[in-house]
Design a protein around this motif. Structure first.
Motif, PDB file in Angstrom:
ATOM      1  N   PHE A  83      26.986  42.566  58.983  1.00  0.00           N
ATOM      2  CA  PHE A  83      28.372  42.242  58.843  1.00  0.00           C
ATOM      3  C   PHE A  83      29.120  43.265  57.749  1.00  0.00           C
ATOM      4  O   PHE A  83      28.111  43.535  57.140  1.00  0.00           O
ATOM      5  CB  PHE A  83      29.014  40.829  58.337  1.00  0.00           C
ATOM      6  N   TYR A  84      30.219  43.454  57.750  1.00  0.00           N
ATOM      7  CA  TYR A  84      30.910  44.512  56.854  1.00  0.00           C
ATOM      8  C   TYR A  84      32.253  43.843  56.354  1.00  0.00           C
ATOM      9  O   TYR A  84      33.041  43.111  57.167  1.00  0.00           O
ATOM     10  CB  TYR A  84      31.192  45.688  57.482  1.00  0.00           C
ATOM     11  N   TYR A  85      32.382  43.703  54.964  1.00  0.00           N
ATOM     12  CA  TYR A  85      33.679  43.291  54.431  1.00  0.00           C
ATOM     13  C   TYR A  85      34.224  44.040  53.377  1.00  0.00           C
ATOM     14  O   TYR A  85      33.358  44.668  52.733  1.00  0.00           O
ATOM     15  CB  TYR A  85      33.850  41.903  54.359  1.00  0.00           C
ATOM     16  N   VAL A  86      35.460  44.205  53.020  1.00  0.00           N
ATOM     17  CA  VAL A  86      36.080  45.137  52.069  1.00  0.00           C
ATOM     18  C   VAL A  86      36.273  44.223  50.960  1.00  0.00           C
ATOM     19  O   VAL A  86      36.698  43.284  51.010  1.00  0.00           O
ATOM     20  CB  VAL A  86      37.109  45.998  52.650  1.00  0.00           C
ATOM     21  N   ARG A  87      35.877  44.727  49.669  1.00  0.00           N
ATOM     22  CA  ARG A  87      36.299  44.209  48.487  1.00  0.00           C
ATOM     23  C   ARG A  87      37.394  45.146  47.598  1.00  0.00           C
ATOM     24  O   ARG A  87      36.776  46.365  47.491  1.00  0.00           O
ATOM     25  CB  ARG A  87      35.252  43.695  47.606  1.00  0.00           C
ATOM     26  N   VAL A  88      38.386  44.663  47.132  1.00  0.00           N
ATOM     27  CA  VAL A  88      39.241  45.683  46.415  1.00  0.00           C
ATOM     28  C   VAL A  88      39.370  45.123  44.981  1.00  0.00           C
ATOM     29  O   VAL A  88      39.593  43.829  44.963  1.00  0.00           O
ATOM     30  CB  VAL A  88      40.710  45.622  47.190  1.00  0.00           C
ATOM     31  N   LEU A  89      39.367  45.964  43.891  1.00  0.00           N
ATOM     32  CA  LEU A  89      39.202  45.364  42.461  1.00  0.00           C
ATOM     33  C   LEU A  89      40.521  45.987  41.677  1.00  0.00           C
ATOM     34  O   LEU A  89      40.496  47.390  42.005  1.00  0.00           O
ATOM     35  CB  LEU A  89      38.102  45.600  41.748  1.00  0.00           C
ATOM     36  N   GLU A  90      41.300  44.953  41.295  1.00  0.00           N
ATOM     37  CA  GLU A  90      42.356  45.765  40.320  1.00  0.00           C
ATOM     38  C   GLU A  90      41.657  46.114  38.983  1.00  0.00           C
ATOM     39  O   GLU A  90      40.491  45.825  38.516  1.00  0.00           O
ATOM     40  CB  GLU A  90      43.252  44.563  39.960  1.00  0.00           C
ATOM     41  N   ILE A  91      42.484  46.911  38.065  1.00  0.00           N
ATOM     42  CA  ILE A  91      42.007  47.135  36.861  1.00  0.00           C
ATOM     43  C   ILE A  91      42.227  45.728  35.915  1.00  0.00           C
ATOM     44  O   ILE A  91      42.708  44.766  36.503  1.00  0.00           O
ATOM     45  CB  ILE A  91      42.899  48.089  36.341  1.00  0.00           C
ATOM     46  N   PRO A  92      41.620  45.602  34.785  1.00  0.00           N
ATOM     47  CA  PRO A  92      41.541  44.633  33.972  1.00  0.00           C
ATOM     48  C   PRO A  92      42.840  43.943  33.509  1.00  0.00           C
ATOM     49  O   PRO A  92      43.811  44.902  33.276  1.00  0.00           O
ATOM     50  CB  PRO A  92      40.621  44.989  32.754  1.00  0.00           C
ATOM     51  N   THR A  93      43.262  42.866  33.656  1.00  0.00           N
ATOM     52  CA  THR A  93      44.543  42.161  33.372  1.00  0.00           C
ATOM     53  C   THR A  93      44.119  40.998  32.556  1.00  0.00           C
ATOM     54  O   THR A  93      43.024  40.340  32.689  1.00  0.00           O
ATOM     55  CB  THR A  93      45.337  42.052  34.530  1.00  0.00           C
TER      56      THR A  93
END
Length: 645
Positions: free
Chosen positions: A598-608
């Motif tokens: 399986f494949y899934y995408v993770r997107v990360l923001e900059i620290p907040t």
């Protein structure tokens, strides 16, 4: 099963409070709206209006599939004064006054909402407030009512907790349940505006396994249908059964008898102590069999992977090479704080490892029971679907904004071991459900959920879309018609690819952009999980794109952190780092056509800054070092699965 422990997770909200919470009464909250030094806690009340989005902005529908109102007994009897009407009004962008006095408004309206009040004694608190004659016919109901009217709401709540903890419905009134359920259905139909805002019908089945092993098994049950069909049944409660297989029987009977459609969404596997995603045995002690895997796969297409009570995507124990797997981990004990967590339990609690276990069961039984899509939601017991850190109104009404709310006990340990208690400062800002639906209607959103064309965020509105196939090209990525090409040449998130052509590896078309009201993006990642030739679980993370000119190494990873602009003292950050969007075409360099994956995408923001940092600023509070004052918000897509010939 005898002597079962039900609803402890929510009942204990009150037991560990430093200060006694307020309880429902027969009056209305009439105090003037509260402020902090003349300022509103919610920054969006008053004249604030979000800038309109560009007309061509490609976006999913945003919603919360897990919100409790005063109709949930554990919410209504510990201070939540807001019912379904106020919950819908907030979700639609209106301003209301929260139970403890602060005005509240969302930065932008939601597109849909599922009010998922607990089925167990549904509507008890408002019926006490109204001195409802149905409630008064039952001795236990009248006893609770009289205590509340005498100003002994805390005693009434404790009396109720004592009965549900023994799996006893001391009211046991189908008439009361029917009255409350019809009210919920009427509110949903009243606030449903096809094409504008969707009020989906649902409830929560609140099962916790046994007193000896109180593992969380909660499900939110969602109907595709309007009130005319949903009214033909009453919500299925843990008083009826604590076994999910009995819930599935209820769901099948509903569809058979009404011609309607219904699905269930499991949540908080991180508090299940290994019973949410079993590898071998069902709750009844019998082996997992073909009927179990087929039924679960059919009726539970989604998993709520993130919410206020922690994040359930991954854990460092299973993913030691994933530096981002330590976000929001609640891994002390079961939901009641009775049994400490043991390492063997963790793989059966988190989404990534559960997806791998599902591949193993598919090899054995022919069907993957854990072939779920991902969503996030709040599980707030305040009637307020707030998810942004600067606008956080807490897990429950007694944890609405106050200077010391961070240190309150959220769930007190029944073992007496305070190290197994859960504290308010450990909660995260909540989650959101994103749905790529054809239309903003009950049918459109339900169908997208059933197809798993969904993703989760930890509260911000990151946009992400993924397609997988064998023949995508760079021209498809840059095309204005990339969505149409995604569907015509491949499958979207939640889909399946199989039978790899000779010499080809799967190709993924991925696009993501920042929340227009939020932080820039750090990186875009592909998470791959598979079962190797020896039947063992494997995973690997690939950085697909990173910001600020950083480099991705030959191993597919960027080792350089994005940086940090957070000013904790001012609870602020700047978008001087990070990217506004990423897009890429990625081919799996390590593909083996013989292995399930399986494949899934993770997107990360900059620290907040976190909600705790905003509270520290607003209330001039000194937080201890143990409190997380910054984090990287994120999104997780539903997977795309590969099945060999």
């Amino acid at each position: 099963m005898k002597n079962l422990l039900i609803l402890i997770c929510c009942s204990l909200l009150v037991l560990g409070c430093k200060t006694e919470p307020k309880h429902s009464d027969d009056g209305h909250h009439s105090e003037e709206p509260r402020t902090i030094n003349g300022e509103n806690y919610s920054p969006y009340v008053g004249e604030f209006k979000a800038e309109p989005l560009p007309k061509n902005y490609d976006k999913p529908l945003w919603g919360d599939t897990h919100l409790h109102t005063s109709y949930s007994t554990d919410a209504g009897m510990i201070g939540n004064r807001l019912g379904p009407e106020e919950a819908y009004r907030v979700a639609k962008g209106e301003e209301v006054v929260a139970s403890h006095g602060f005005p509240i408004k969302l930065i932008r309206p939601l597109d849909f909402l599922v009010i998922s009040d607990h089925a167990e004694n549904l509507g008890l608190a408002p019926m006490i407030s109204e001195s409802d004659p149905i409630l008064m016919k039952y001795p236990f109901g009248k006893a609770l009512h009289d205590l509340v009217k005498e100003g002994k709401g805390h005693d009434a709540f404790q009396k109720w907790v004592a009965t549900v903890a023994m799996n006893t419905d001391s009211i046991d009134s189908p008439e009361m349940m029917e009255t409350a359920w019809k009210r919920e259905l009427n509110f949903a139909d009243q606030y449903n505006e096809p094409g504008v805002f969707t009020a989906m019908i649902g409830f929560e089945w609140t099962s916790i396994a046994t007193r000896e092993t109180p593992g969380n098994l909660h499900r939110v049950v969602v109907f595709k249908d309007d009130a005319d069909k949903a009214s033909k049944v009453l919500p299925f409660s843990a008083f009826d059964s604590v076994d999910p297989e009995d819930l599935w029987n209820y769901m099948d009977e509903y569809e058979k008898n009404t011609g309607g459609s219904i699905l269930a969404i499991a949540h908080n596997g991180n508090l299940s102590n290994g019973v949410m995603f079993p590898e071998e045995k069902r709750l009844n002690g019998m082996p997992i069999d073909k009927n179990y895997v087929e039924t679960r796969a059919r009726l539970e297409p989604l998993y709520e992977v993130t919410q206020i009570k922690g994040d359930g995507e991954a854990h460092p124990f299973m993913s030691p090479n994933d530096e981002f797997s330590n976000y929001g981990n609640w891994d002390k004990s079961d939901i009641a704080g009775l049994n400490p967590k043991e390492d063997w339990m963790l793989p059966m609690e988190y989404a990534r490892s559960a997806l791998q276990i599902g591949l193993q069961l598919e090899e054995k039984l022919g069907t993957n029971p854990y072939k779920f899509g991902m969503i996030g939601s709040t599980d707030a017991h305040t009637s307020l679907a707030t998810t942004r850190e600067e606008n956080f109104f807490g897990k429950a009404s007694h944890l609405e904004p106050e200077a010391d709310r961070w240190e309150h006990v959220l769930i007190g340990s029944l073992s007496g071991d305070d190290s197994l208690s859960s504290y308010s400062y450990e909660t995260i800002g909540a989650g959101l459900a994103a749905v790529w639906a054809r239309e903003n209607t009950r049918e459109g959103i339900y169908d997208a959920m059933q197809n798993k064309e969904t993703y989760a965020t930890t509260g911000t509105r990151i946009i992400v879309r993924m397609f997988g196939g064998w023949d995508f090209t760079n021209d498809d990525l840059s095309s204005k018609d990339y969505i149409e090409k995604g569907y015509s040449k491949g499958v979207p998130m939640g889909g399946d690819i199989s039978n790899a052509p000779d010499g080809k590896a799967p190709i993924f078309l991925v696009k993501t952009s920042k929340d227009v009201d939020g932080a820039n993006l750090d990186r875009l990642q592909m998470i791959k999980g598979w079962i190797d030739s020896e039947g063992k679980r494997q995973e690997r993370i690939y950085d697909l794109a990173v910001s600020d000119g950083r480099k991705i190494g030959e191993d597919g990873r960027c080792k350089t952190p994005v940086g940090n602009t957070v000013n904790i003292e001012n609870a602020s950050y700047t978008n001087s780092i990070g990217s506004t969007q990423f897009e890429t075409l990625w081919t799996d360099p390590d593909f083996d056509s013989n292995l399930r994956a399986f494949y899934y995408v993770r997107v990360l923001e900059i620290p907040t800054p976190t909600w705790q940092a905003f509270d520290a600023k607003r209330f001039s509070t000194d937080m201890p070092d143990t409190v997380e004052m910054m984090a990287q918000e994120r999104a997780y897509t539903s997977p795309i699965w590969y099945t060999p010939k």
